[in-house]
Design a protein around this motif. Structure first.
Motif, mmCIF file in Angstrom:
data_model
loop_
_atom_site.group_PDB
_atom_site.id
_atom_site.type_symbol
_atom_site.label_atom_id
_atom_site.label_comp_id
_atom_site.label_asym_id
_atom_site.label_seq_id
_atom_site.Cartn_x
_atom_site.Cartn_y
_atom_site.Cartn_z
ATOM 1 N N ASN A 23 51.251 2.655 40.858
ATOM 2 C CA ASN A 23 51.547 4.088 40.780
ATOM 3 C C ASN A 23 52.518 4.500 41.890
ATOM 4 O OD1 ASN A 23 51.334 6.791 40.007
ATOM 5 N ND2 ASN A 23 49.528 7.130 41.297
ATOM 6 N N GLN A 24 52.203 4.078 43.112
ATOM 7 C CA GLN A 24 53.024 4.453 44.272
ATOM 8 C C GLN A 24 54.454 3.936 44.116
ATOM 9 O OE1 GLN A 24 51.690 6.344 46.947
ATOM 10 N NE2 GLN A 24 53.890 6.625 47.115
ATOM 11 N N GLN A 61 56.384 6.051 41.660
ATOM 12 C CA GLN A 61 56.781 7.342 42.244
ATOM 13 C C GLN A 61 57.911 7.172 43.258
ATOM 14 O OE1 GLN A 61 53.775 10.033 43.287
ATOM 15 N NE2 GLN A 61 52.929 9.890 41.243
HETATM 16 C C1 NAG Z 1 49.655 8.536 41.358
HETATM 17 O O1 NAG Z 1 49.994 9.049 42.653
HETATM 18 C C2 NAG Z 1 50.122 10.445 42.712
HETATM 19 C C3 NAG Z 1 50.602 10.841 44.123
HETATM 20 O O2 NAG Z 1 50.474 9.825 45.046
HETATM 21 C C4 NAG Z 1 48.822 11.106 42.371
HETATM 22 O O3 NAG Z 1 48.968 12.513 42.364
HETATM 23 C C5 NAG Z 1 48.351 10.633 40.987
HETATM 24 O O4 NAG Z 1 47.085 11.136 40.707
HETATM 25 C C6 NAG Z 1 48.319 9.121 40.929
HETATM 26 N N1 NAG Z 1 47.997 8.704 39.580
HETATM 27 C C7 NAG Z 1 47.093 7.785 39.329
HETATM 28 C C8 NAG Z 1 46.888 7.462 37.890
HETATM 29 O O5 NAG Z 1 46.464 7.202 40.209
#
Ligand code: NAG
Ligand code: NAG
Ligand code: NAG
Ligand code: NAG
Length: 269
Positions: free
Chosen positions: A95-96, A99
């Motif tokens: 995820n990081q 982003q």
């Molecule tokens: C991914 O990261 C963002 C910000 O770091 C966060 O808001 C989001 O919930 C995360 N998504 C998951 C699926 O972990």
């Protein structure tokens, strides 16, 4: 140095404690630009032998795949939960990294994206994480077992997830998200991000006697070689680098016109 078309890249090594060896090979294929990337490295963390392996198949340019290759394992190995809860650390690093990639590219390369098929070894644990249609296959006593299920837009659970988010899956030569993208999960792909998520499906295994080797490869290989054929082709090839090279050569000889990249990890017990 510019590489001659068709020139394969290959290499490999052995873990510090001798518990596994690995090899990789990549073939430029019949088209001009290479959008497949891979990673293979070993280290010891908290007294445990670790291995980090990945295949990243880009689309819409090489940017996303190259970014994921350069960042994902660095982020993972520094994650506070790497030792205590490796699966959570992997999911958060996926995820990081997505982003961070989208931020770094800002408004550029809107169509660039990448798959990721990764294998992380921590002691006797093996964690496979997948986004997209690169695939991980293990050989157990000569039997091929897929450790990931490709993220294709027409997989019924994926189609449902996309439709629930307001997206559509359409036929355009193959099944595509929004009629555009032939994978249902990916890094990058800014314009389709609501539907095309970087959330990996993770499979955790304990490495056992009888586990022979693992293959990670891009669809350039899996499109022309079945899981069981791949296992049979390299069953007797003990050198992991030779095995990876044999698989990419075979995919090329069978007419694959796509990027072909594979990583082979042999468990040495
Ligand atoms: C991914 O990261 C963002 C910000 O770091 C966060 O808001 C989001 O919930 C995360 N998504 C998951 C699926 O972990
Ligand atoms: C992982 O990503 C976060 C968020 O961008 C960043 O703060 C951190 O430095 C990264 N860690 C590594 C080791 O790259
Ligand atoms: C998805 O479509 C492809 C054809 O593009 C087909 O080969 C495959 O079996 C389909 N998969 C599912 C899960 O329906
Ligand atoms: C050399 C090669 O096969 N390049 C291809 C890699 O894959 C991407 C995405 O499928 C293609 O756009 C490249 O042409």
């Amino acid at each position: 140095m510019a590489q001659r078309e068709g020139a394969p890249v290959a290499g490999g090594g052995t873990s510090e404690d001798g518990s596994f060896s690995y090899g990789f090979a990549s073939f430029r294929g019949k088209r001009a630009a290479m959008e497949d990337f891979h990673h293979a490295s070993t280290t010891q963390i908290g007294g445990k032998q670790c291995g980090f392996f990945g295949v990243f198949d880009g689309h819409g340019g090489a940017r996303a795949a190259e970014y994921v290759q350069n960042n994902i394992f660095q982020n993972l190995s520094a994650h506070p939960k790497f030792e205590s809860d490796t699966a959570v650390a992997i999911a958060e690093s996926y995820n990081q990294t997505d982003q961070d990639y989208l931020k770094s590219e800002n408004a550029q390369n809107k169509d660039a994206g990448s798959t990721a098929s990764t294998a992380v070894i921590v002691g006797n644990k093996l964690l496979i994480a997948n986004v997209g249609d690169s695939r991980a296959v293990i050989s157990r006593g000569g039997q091929a077992i897929a450790l990931s299920v490709d993220h294709k837009p027409n997989r019924s659970d994926e189609r449902q997830r996309i439709e629930n988010a307001g997206g559509v899956v359409m036929w355009a030569g193959t099944w595509r998200v929004g009629g555009v993208l032939a994978v249902s999960r990916a890094f990058g792909d800014r314009l389709l991000k609501r539907y095309v998520i970087p959330e990996p499906e993770i499979q955790e295994e304990t490495i056992k006697t009888g586990d022979d080797f693992l293959i990670l490869a891009s669809d350039g290989l899996w499109d022309v070689i079945s899981n069981q054929d791949a296992v049979q082709l390299v069953q007797s090839v003990t050198d992991a680098q030779e095995a990876a090279k044999k698989l990419t050569d075979e995919a090329y000889n069978r007419g694959s016109a796509d990027n072909i990249t594979c990583v082979v990890v042999r468990f040495l017990h």
